[in-house]
Design a protein around this motif. Structure first.
Motif, short mmCIF file in Angstrom:
data_model
loop_
_atom_site.label_atom_id
_atom_site.label_comp_id
_atom_site.label_asym_id
_atom_site.label_seq_id
_atom_site.Cartn_x
_atom_site.Cartn_y
_atom_site.Cartn_z
N ARG A 78 5.28 -6.46 -0.04
CA ARG A 78 5.53 -6.11 1.24
C ARG A 78 5.76 -8.04 1.66
O ARG A 78 6.37 -8.44 2.74
N GLU A 81 9.45 -8.17 2.31
CA GLU A 81 9.67 -8.16 3.73
C GLU A 81 9.04 -8.82 4.58
O GLU A 81 10.25 -9.14 5.87
N GLY A 128 8.89 3.49 2.96
CA GLY A 128 7.66 2.59 3.77
C GLY A 128 6.47 3.19 2.64
O GLY A 128 6.13 3.47 1.16
N LEU A 129 4.76 2.16 3.01
CA LEU A 129 4.48 2.67 1.98
C LEU A 129 3.39 4.20 2.18
O LEU A 129 3.21 4.15 2.74
N ALA A 134 -1.61 1.74 1.44
CA ALA A 134 -1.25 1.14 3.37
C ALA A 134 -3.00 0.52 2.79
O ALA A 134 -3.91 -0.77 3.49
N LEU A 137 -3.00 -2.43 0.97
CA LEU A 137 -3.69 -3.94 2.00
C LEU A 137 -4.13 -3.70 3.34
O LEU A 137 -4.72 -5.02 3.77
N VAL A 274 -0.61 -12.27 2.35
CA VAL A 274 0.68 -11.80 3.23
C VAL A 274 0.19 -12.09 4.06
O VAL A 274 0.98 -11.48 6.04
N GLU A 278 1.77 -12.73 7.86
CA GLU A 278 1.57 -11.61 9.19
C GLU A 278 1.45 -12.84 10.30
O GLU A 278 1.84 -12.61 11.37
#
Length: 286
Positions: A78, A81, A128-129, A134, A137, A274, A278
């Protein structure tokens, strides 16, 4: 290495010389071949103990690596990305050649999706996850990674089996082959932490054929044996050094008694990163 092995074995042989064999018929000291035989036996036992230590640490590193990938792999992915998206957003905003180049490099560093599922043991695929990742996270309850860590009893059984069945104690090629095959089964059971199977293997070995006692060897053969043992210990030292100096081995040494706590601490740090990424991406896109 050769001096350590040979020297250690010779000292052990000399200290127990009178008790083990005593003087010969003429009242003199033990023959040189007998002293050398003791040196070889001591070196063999020292090598076996060292192999046990290296293999034990290898299993710990392998298990910790598996837990590390399962628990932290999605977070690292993540972050990669997000770094790529941030660089791309910045390049789209400025249009500067250096920003475009940085965005291309960041995107190239993102791990390609094919093969990721196997690496992360079911945590993510090309879409993806997975839900478990998920949930992690987003601080939701998540199924913990599979623990594969041998118990203290499994470690005890493993050490005892290796000491008794080690291939280096074989007297001939057929016996070595039997021991090689048996120890491979022992290593596999220990790697899975299968205490029950290790106990069964211990019973199997105790019920098997008893190897013949080592017969006195010629001095040239004993010297060659000591040299081989020293070379093998040198090889094991290289393996141990690679394990210790590797990223996972270095992390494991930070918390050998509680590696789960270390993983939790790293997970908290990654979650914070993260969140920061974000927020930065939202600012760029907004």
């Amino acid at each position: 290495m050769a001096d350590d092995q040979g020297g250690s074995g010779t000292t052990a042989g000399e200290s127990g010389e009178a008790e083990a064999s005593g003087p010969d018929e003429s009242g003199g000291a033990a023959r040189p071949e007998e002293r050398l035989e003791r040196a070889v036996r001591a070196a063999e036992q020292a090598l076996i103990e060292y192999e046990i230590a290296v293999e034990t640490f290898r299993v710990e590193v392998e298990n910790f690596s598996r837990l590390h990938h399962q628990k932290l792999g999605p977070m690292y992915a993540r972050l990669d990305e997000l770094d790529a998206q941030i660089a791309e957003a910045r390049a789209a905003r400025t249009g500067a050649p250096e920003d475009i180049r940085a965005a291309q490099e960041a995107r190239a560093r993102v791990m390609p999706m094919p093969g990721v599922e196997e690496l992360f043991h079911g945590w993510m695929d090309s879409d993806g996850l997975f839900p478990e990742a998920a949930a992690m996270l987003t601080d939701q309850p998540v199924r913990p990674p599979e623990r594969v860590r041998p118990s203290e009893e499994a470690r005890k059984l493993y050490r005892e089996l290796v000491r008794k069945a080690h291939p280096d104690l074989a007297q001939d090629d057929s016996e070595r082959k039997r021991r090689d095959e048996f120890i491979a089964r022992v290593n596999a059971a220990y790697g899975r932490g299968d205490e029950t199977l290790l106990r069964e293997l211990s019973e199997e070995w105790d019920a098997g054929p008893v190897p013949e006692e080592r017969r006195p060897s010629r001095s040239e053969e004993l010297y060659a044996r000591l040299e081989w043992l020293a070379q093998r210990k040198e090889m094991l030292s290289l393996v141990a050094r690679e394990l210790e100096e590797g990223a996972i081995g270095a992390m494991l040494r930070l918390a050998p008694d509680d590696p789960d706590r270390l993983l939790d601490e790293i997970a908290e740090q990654l979650l914070a990163q993260v969140a920061e990424r974000e927020a930065e991406l939202t600012g760029l896109l907004g």
